[in-house]
Motif scaffolding. Structure first.
Motif, mmCIF file in Angstrom:
data_model
loop_
_atom_site.group_PDB
_atom_site.id
_atom_site.type_symbol
_atom_site.label_atom_id
_atom_site.label_comp_id
_atom_site.label_asym_id
_atom_site.label_seq_id
_atom_site.Cartn_x
_atom_site.Cartn_y
_atom_site.Cartn_z
ATOM 1 N N LEU A 133 1.093 -1.047 0.187
ATOM 2 C CA LEU A 133 -0.084 0.113 -0.174
ATOM 3 C C LEU A 133 0.955 1.322 -0.010
ATOM 4 O O LEU A 133 1.906 1.301 0.799
ATOM 5 N N ILE A 134 0.773 2.057 -1.089
ATOM 6 C CA ILE A 134 1.411 3.262 -1.072
ATOM 7 C C ILE A 134 0.749 4.624 -1.119
ATOM 8 O O ILE A 134 -0.221 4.742 -1.995
ATOM 9 N N ILE A 135 1.178 5.536 -0.229
ATOM 10 C CA ILE A 135 0.333 6.860 -0.065
ATOM 11 C C ILE A 135 1.409 7.784 -0.433
ATOM 12 O O ILE A 135 2.441 8.021 -0.038
ATOM 13 N N SER A 136 0.784 8.763 -1.401
ATOM 14 C CA SER A 136 1.776 9.853 -1.828
ATOM 15 C C SER A 136 1.066 11.239 -1.952
ATOM 16 O O SER A 136 -0.086 11.356 -1.713
ATOM 17 N N ASP A 137 2.178 12.256 -1.845
ATOM 18 C CA ASP A 137 1.620 13.655 -1.921
ATOM 19 C C ASP A 137 1.633 13.907 -3.176
ATOM 20 O O ASP A 137 2.397 13.520 -4.197
ATOM 21 N N ARG A 138 0.441 14.817 -3.680
ATOM 22 C CA ARG A 138 0.354 15.268 -4.811
ATOM 23 C C ARG A 138 -0.138 16.867 -4.955
ATOM 24 O O ARG A 138 -0.736 17.226 -4.053
ATOM 25 N N GLY A 139 0.435 17.678 -5.572
ATOM 26 C CA GLY A 139 0.091 18.988 -5.696
ATOM 27 C C GLY A 139 -1.169 19.410 -5.960
ATOM 28 O O GLY A 139 -2.061 18.553 -6.608
ATOM 29 N N ALA A 140 -1.871 20.761 -5.814
ATOM 30 C CA ALA A 140 -3.059 20.859 -6.169
ATOM 31 C C ALA A 140 -3.141 21.370 -7.424
ATOM 32 O O ALA A 140 -4.474 21.364 -8.213
ATOM 33 N N GLU A 141 -1.991 21.779 -8.241
ATOM 34 C CA GLU A 141 -2.087 22.113 -9.356
ATOM 35 C C GLU A 141 -2.249 20.897 -10.495
ATOM 36 O O GLU A 141 -1.905 20.139 -10.126
#
Length: 216
Positions: A133-141
């Motif tokens: 299971l992998i959780i990542s950050d992604r930008g709002a743009e």
């Protein structure tokens, strides 16, 4: 003459009504063999694609398809949001060439107009396999752009950063890894195949600065 015209008109209305009723009635099939299914809203917005490897689509941005030759290796499903923009998907593949195995599956859920923030991933090369299971950050743009009426993926789109990995590593260890905002591992809980357990603290260079074992 008017009488016959009335009969013809009445028959046409009856046929049209029967056709509409038949179209609205759910159809039942025992088996359907298809290479691709597109699921759309009443207004035509594409919401789901189920496809074989040979018919798997590219990415979608507000209904426009963007070529993705890198996706030609797997069959699967592609999810779109209310605006017809890619919102995640499920892909799978697996084959053996000689003695080499190449297989795996991935279920992903994307941030709005960006890449996946949640992923279930399994890979297998024959000698080693992993599942996580992998959780990542992604930008709002948005990672998409549209120029001259043509949609594309921005070359400068943020790649994001992994923040959490929970799974089995390729060396058969059970691992929980927490990463900072830049994606660098900073804390790792690990149980080796032989049962050895440890908690590692890492600096921003990836060096272990402290380890806590069963003895404290």
């Amino acid at each position: 003459m008017a009488y016959w015209q009335g009969l013809v008109t009445g028959a046409a209305v009856t046929i049209a009504a029967v056709t509409l009723i038949a179209a609205a009635k759910p159809q039942k099939f025992g088996t359907i063999d298809v290479e691709r299914i597109n699921v759309r809203e009443p207004d035509g917005t594409l919401r789901l694609v189920i496809a074989s490897k040979g018919r798997f689509p590219g990415a979608f941005y507000k209904g426009d398809e963007i070529a993705r030759p890198d996706r030609a290796f797997a069959a699967g499903m592609l999810f779109m949001n209310d605006e017809g923009t890619e919102n995640g998907g499920l892909i799978w593949a697996g084959k053996k060439d000689g003695d080499k195995v190449n297989g795996g599956a991935s279920l992903t859920f994307d941030r709005y107009e960006n890449d996946q923030t949640l992923q279930l991933l399994q890979t297998d090369n024959g000698s080693r396999d992993s599942a996580a299971l992998i959780i990542s950050d992604r930008g709002a743009e948005s990672m998409f752009t549209k120029a001259d009426g043509k949609a594309a993926i921005r070359p400068d789109a943020s790649k994001g950063a992994g923040r959490l990995f929970v799974g089995k590593s390729r060396d058969k260890a059970s691992v929980v890894m927490l990463q900072d905002a830049s994606g660098k591992p900073r804390l790792m809980l690990k149980v080796a195949p032989d049962g050895g357990a440890a908690i590692d603290f890492l600096d921003d260079k990836g060096k272990v600065v402290k380890t806590i074992g069963p003895e404290g």
